[in-house]
Design a protein around this motif. Sequence first.
Motif, PDB file in Angstrom:
ATOM      1  N   ASP A  67      52.300 106.493  23.620  1.00  0.00           N
ATOM      2  CA  ASP A  67      53.318 107.482  23.267  1.00  0.00           C
ATOM      3  C   ASP A  67      54.698 106.893  23.513  1.00  0.00           C
ATOM      4  O   ASP A  67      54.926 106.195  24.507  1.00  0.00           O
ATOM      5  N   ARG A  68      55.605 107.164  22.599  1.00  0.00           N
ATOM      6  CA  ARG A  68      57.001 106.746  22.704  1.00  0.00           C
ATOM      7  C   ARG A  68      57.860 107.986  22.530  1.00  0.00           C
ATOM      8  O   ARG A  68      57.405 108.985  21.963  1.00  0.00           O
ATOM      9  N   PRO A  69      59.116 107.949  22.955  1.00  0.00           N
ATOM     10  CA  PRO A  69      59.980 109.121  22.753  1.00  0.00           C
ATOM     11  C   PRO A  69      60.136 109.473  21.273  1.00  0.00           C
ATOM     12  O   PRO A  69      60.347 110.627  20.929  1.00  0.00           O
ATOM     13  N   TYR A  70      59.982 108.501  20.402  1.00  0.00           N
ATOM     14  CA  TYR A  70      60.235 108.705  18.984  1.00  0.00           C
ATOM     15  C   TYR A  70      58.958 108.785  18.150  1.00  0.00           C
ATOM     16  O   TYR A  70      59.033 108.969  16.943  1.00  0.00           O
ATOM     17  N   TRP A  71      57.748 108.609  18.738  1.00  0.00           N
ATOM     18  CA  TRP A  71      56.496 108.831  18.004  1.00  0.00           C
ATOM     19  C   TRP A  71      55.334 109.008  18.969  1.00  0.00           C
ATOM     20  O   TRP A  71      55.377 108.572  20.105  1.00  0.00           O
ATOM     21  N   LYS A  72      54.314 109.680  18.493  1.00  0.00           N
ATOM     22  CA  LYS A  72      53.093 109.857  19.263  1.00  0.00           C
ATOM     23  C   LYS A  72      52.195 108.637  19.039  1.00  0.00           C
ATOM     24  O   LYS A  72      52.226 108.012  17.990  1.00  0.00           O
ATOM     25  N   ALA A  73      51.407 108.343  20.039  1.00  0.00           N
ATOM     26  CA  ALA A  73      50.488 107.209  19.956  1.00  0.00           C
ATOM     27  C   ALA A  73      49.532 107.371  18.780  1.00  0.00           C
ATOM     28  O   ALA A  73      49.080 108.470  18.477  1.00  0.00           O
ATOM     29  N   LEU A  74      49.271 106.258  18.121  1.00  0.00           N
ATOM     30  CA  LEU A  74      48.265 106.232  17.066  1.00  0.00           C
ATOM     31  C   LEU A  74      46.901 105.985  17.706  1.00  0.00           C
ATOM     32  O   LEU A  74      46.806 105.474  18.826  1.00  0.00           O
ATOM     33  N   THR A  75      45.842 106.299  16.992  1.00  0.00           N
ATOM     34  CA  THR A  75      44.500 106.036  17.498  1.00  0.00           C
ATOM     35  C   THR A  75      44.237 104.529  17.476  1.00  0.00           C
ATOM     36  O   THR A  75      44.890 103.779  16.736  1.00  0.00           O
ATOM     37  N   PHE A  76      43.271 104.116  18.260  1.00  0.00           N
ATOM     38  CA  PHE A  76      42.873 102.709  18.232  1.00  0.00           C
ATOM     39  C   PHE A  76      42.336 102.348  16.858  1.00  0.00           C
ATOM     40  O   PHE A  76      42.581 101.249  16.369  1.00  0.00           O
ATOM     41  N   GLU A  77      41.620 103.252  16.220  1.00  0.00           N
ATOM     42  CA  GLU A  77      41.069 102.976  14.889  1.00  0.00           C
ATOM     43  C   GLU A  77      42.184 102.680  13.889  1.00  0.00           C
ATOM     44  O   GLU A  77      42.121 101.699  13.149  1.00  0.00           O
ATOM     45  N   THR A  78      43.213 103.536  13.870  1.00  0.00           N
ATOM     46  CA  THR A  78      44.340 103.351  12.960  1.00  0.00           C
ATOM     47  C   THR A  78      45.084 102.064  13.275  1.00  0.00           C
ATOM     48  O   THR A  78      45.437 101.287  12.383  1.00  0.00           O
ATOM     49  N   THR A  79      45.318 101.815  14.547  1.00  0.00           N
ATOM     50  CA  THR A  79      46.046 100.623  14.976  1.00  0.00           C
ATOM     51  C   THR A  79      45.288  99.350  14.636  1.00  0.00           C
ATOM     52  O   THR A  79      45.868  98.393  14.105  1.00  0.00           O
ATOM     53  N   LEU A  80      43.992  99.320  14.900  1.00  0.00           N
ATOM     54  CA  LEU A  80      43.201  98.132  14.604  1.00  0.00           C
ATOM     55  C   LEU A  80      43.139  97.873  13.099  1.00  0.00           C
ATOM     56  O   LEU A  80      43.167  96.723  12.668  1.00  0.00           O
ATOM     57  N   ALA A  81      43.101  98.950  12.317  1.00  0.00           N
ATOM     58  CA  ALA A  81      43.108  98.780  10.859  1.00  0.00           C
ATOM     59  C   ALA A  81      44.426  98.155  10.407  1.00  0.00           C
ATOM     60  O   ALA A  81      44.440  97.258   9.548  1.00  0.00           O
ATOM     61  N   GLU A  82      45.532  98.591  10.978  1.00  0.00           N
ATOM     62  CA  GLU A  82      46.844  98.030  10.615  1.00  0.00           C
ATOM     63  C   GLU A  82      46.946  96.573  11.050  1.00  0.00           C
ATOM     64  O   GLU A  82      47.427  95.727  10.298  1.00  0.00           O
ATOM     65  N   ILE A  83      46.502  96.267  12.243  1.00  0.00           N
ATOM     66  CA  ILE A  83      46.516  94.876  12.703  1.00  0.00           C
ATOM     67  C   ILE A  83      45.643  94.031  11.779  1.00  0.00           C
ATOM     68  O   ILE A  83      46.019  92.912  11.402  1.00  0.00           O
ATOM     69  N   GLY A  84      44.496  94.556  11.382  1.00  0.00           N
ATOM     70  CA  GLY A  84      43.619  93.840  10.462  1.00  0.00           C
ATOM     71  C   GLY A  84      44.281  93.574   9.117  1.00  0.00           C
ATOM     72  O   GLY A  84      44.101  92.506   8.519  1.00  0.00           O
ATOM     73  N   ARG A  85      45.078  94.535   8.630  1.00  0.00           N
ATOM     74  CA  ARG A  85      45.792  94.340   7.361  1.00  0.00           C
ATOM     75  C   ARG A  85      46.829  93.227   7.456  1.00  0.00           C
ATOM     76  O   ARG A  85      47.157  92.577   6.462  1.00  0.00           O
ATOM     77  N   GLU A  86      47.349  93.001   8.641  1.00  0.00           N
ATOM     78  CA  GLU A  86      48.378  91.973   8.845  1.00  0.00           C
ATOM     79  C   GLU A  86      47.790  90.619   9.228  1.00  0.00           C
ATOM     80  O   GLU A  86      48.533  89.664   9.498  1.00  0.00           O
ATOM     81  N   ARG A  87      46.457  90.530   9.240  1.00  0.00           N
ATOM     82  CA  ARG A  87      45.748  89.285   9.562  1.00  0.00           C
ATOM     83  C   ARG A  87      46.158  88.208   8.552  1.00  0.00           C
ATOM     84  O   ARG A  87      46.055  88.387   7.357  1.00  0.00           O
ATOM     85  N   GLY A  88      46.667  87.083   9.068  1.00  0.00           N
ATOM     86  CA  GLY A  88      47.046  85.967   8.206  1.00  0.00           C
ATOM     87  C   GLY A  88      48.472  86.054   7.685  1.00  0.00           C
ATOM     88  O   GLY A  88      49.002  85.079   7.176  1.00  0.00           O
ATOM     89  N   ARG A  89      49.091  87.214   7.781  1.00  0.00           N
ATOM     90  CA  ARG A  89      50.477  87.353   7.375  1.00  0.00           C
ATOM     91  C   ARG A  89      51.341  87.409   8.629  1.00  0.00           C
ATOM     92  O   ARG A  89      52.026  86.464   8.952  1.00  0.00           O
ATOM     93  N   GLN A  90      51.250  88.498   9.334  1.00  0.00           N
ATOM     94  CA  GLN A  90      52.026  88.624  10.564  1.00  0.00           C
ATOM     95  C   GLN A  90      51.292  87.998  11.750  1.00  0.00           C
ATOM     96  O   GLN A  90      51.899  87.355  12.597  1.00  0.00           O
ATOM     97  N   PHE A  91      49.972  88.166  11.793  1.00  0.00           N
ATOM     98  CA  PHE A  91      49.192  87.772  12.964  1.00  0.00           C
ATOM     99  C   PHE A  91      48.212  86.641  12.664  1.00  0.00           C
ATOM    100  O   PHE A  91      47.668  86.552  11.566  1.00  0.00           O
ATOM    101  N   ASP A  92      47.973  85.826  13.685  1.00  0.00           N
ATOM    102  CA  ASP A  92      47.007  84.727  13.607  1.00  0.00           C
ATOM    103  C   ASP A  92      45.615  85.305  13.334  1.00  0.00           C
ATOM    104  O   ASP A  92      45.150  86.182  14.063  1.00  0.00           O
ATOM    105  N   PRO A  93      44.943  84.810  12.291  1.00  0.00           N
ATOM    106  CA  PRO A  93      43.623  85.350  11.946  1.00  0.00           C
ATOM    107  C   PRO A  93      42.590  85.225  13.064  1.00  0.00           C
ATOM    108  O   PRO A  93      41.772  86.119  13.252  1.00  0.00           O
ATOM    109  N   VAL A  94      42.620  84.140  13.816  1.00  0.00           N
ATOM    110  CA  VAL A  94      41.640  83.953  14.892  1.00  0.00           C
ATOM    111  C   VAL A  94      41.868  84.976  16.000  1.00  0.00           C
ATOM    112  O   VAL A  94      40.915  85.554  16.537  1.00  0.00           O
TER     113      VAL A  94
END
Length: 115
Positions: A47-74
């Motif tokens: 939780d942040r003052p400006y947004w509520k925490a996202l679920t782990f499922e939603t967050t992991l899906a977003e991190i997965g979408r950024e695999r190889g672009r923003q984040f190291d695939p390994v």
Amino acid sequence: MQAAEIVLHHHESCDGIGYPSRLAGEEIPLGARIFAVVDTLDAMTSDRPYWKALTFETTLAEIGRERGRQFDPVIVDTLLSISIDELLHCRNGTSPEPILERPSLPASSLSTVPA
């Protein structure tokens, strides 16, 4: 590697369009590549003052979408191999339920069997 180097480079992107040095792939220090993923996981699931925490499922899906672009695939693949229950235990500082161990065999049953 110095901690300052990890913090300095954790906003670099695997594809080279991050900052401050526009490093790409393995040019980014390993610690910074790891920190980028776990910092994102923590930020998005808190939780942040400006947004509520996202679920782990939603967050992991977003991190997965950024695999190889923003984040190291390994690093992403390693994170995604960890169960959400285990991640929650890490977040909460708790231990997972103990794994039931197989009963130990008496020493006499450990003798060699003729081939």
